[in-house]
Design a protein around this motif. Sequence first.
Motif, mmCIF file in Angstrom:
data_model
loop_
_atom_site.group_PDB
_atom_site.id
_atom_site.type_symbol
_atom_site.label_atom_id
_atom_site.label_comp_id
_atom_site.label_asym_id
_atom_site.label_seq_id
_atom_site.Cartn_x
_atom_site.Cartn_y
_atom_site.Cartn_z
ATOM 1 N N GLY A 72 0.814 -1.212 0.000
ATOM 2 C CA GLY A 72 0.000 0.000 0.000
ATOM 3 C C GLY A 72 0.842 1.254 0.000
ATOM 4 N N LYS A 73 1.892 1.278 0.813
ATOM 5 C CA LYS A 73 2.790 2.434 0.868
ATOM 6 C C LYS A 73 3.522 2.614 -0.460
ATOM 7 N N ARG A 76 1.409 4.175 -3.239
ATOM 8 C CA ARG A 76 1.155 5.600 -3.049
ATOM 9 C C ARG A 76 2.390 6.457 -3.329
ATOM 10 N N ARG A 140 -0.221 5.610 -9.393
ATOM 11 C CA ARG A 140 -0.365 5.835 -7.955
ATOM 12 C C ARG A 140 -1.740 5.368 -7.500
ATOM 13 N N ALA A 141 -1.772 4.871 -6.280
ATOM 14 C CA ALA A 141 -3.008 4.285 -5.754
ATOM 15 C C ALA A 141 -4.175 5.244 -5.911
#
Length: 357
Positions: A72-73, A76, A140-141
């Motif tokens: 997740g990091k 992003r 990017r997320a």
Amino acid sequence: MTADAKRRVLVVDDSALVRQVLSAILARHPLLEVVGTARDPYDAREKIKQLSPDVLTLDVEMPRMDGLTFLGKLMRAHPLPVVMLSSLTDKGTATALDALDLGAVDVIGKPALDQAVGLEAMGAEIAETVHAASFARIHRAAPALPSPAFSAPTAAMAPLATRARAGRSLIAVGSSTGGTEALRRIFETIPGNLPPIAVVQHMLPGFTPAFADRLDRASAATVKVAEDGESLQSGTVYLAPSDQHFTAVRRGAGLAVQLREGERVSRHLPSVDVLFESVAEACGPHALGIILTGMGEDGARGLLRMRQRGARTLGQDEATCVVYGMPRVAWARGAVMEQCPLPLVPHLIAEWCERQP
């Protein structure tokens, strides 16, 4: 970078043995180069800065930070193609679905016992999966909710769907790498009164039921795993089981599911080509065929057969594909009548349903 240039791989796993075995497996692929390994996400973060890999393999269970949190990091801050490889993904658990939702390109089940031997047995599959993933377009997320650009066609769907005409027999969809997210985007947006939808998505064995359940909760339509012999009903999406070919056959005035075991077709079981070819024969001009993101050429031959029998055919465009492989081949062979961005697909489905057969 040319298509035949070696793709740079970073292997991230807390087990020294797994790092060693995976590195050896990937190094044997002529178009992969293992540029480094990392023992945990903090180590991986520094190696990514130093080595600029094209793709990384990522374990789930690791010290200091688990793989899903790191994924997740990463999506992003520094989006990269990621293949999750862990025993936690082997049975199609929520972990695998969460990884795909977070932006992983693909998941591979790591053997729970005797990992070195098990990984070696899966070596060719692992290497091909990582190589395919390295070409994925990663952004990017995105926000958890659909973006305004994606949601824009939704308002136009309701009146189209309520005027859906008789004679529209079946919608057939094929997808592979990146397809789980593409299917989610489509099915959370379509109305619930469309003709039956048959889907082949290349997936891990045992993964399909959990994926169907998650789609069903997000969709106005009913989403389920197809069962041999059942009638195809309006308002229902049928996903092919992960180890059987899915065909649509005529049964009286309607359609039914026919599942069969067998050899891989176009390198896959289930195969999109098998589904599309059966729809061409069973439905002729009363079908809509859609080919979405994925590596390889599965579906191109079958979609061309559908078009030759008078069906409407669509292909996801390059800009919105994670991997522009299957739609590219289908377009090159003349199987696709119209290429379109993913956000437009639900609107075109509803429009086709409304149009006079």
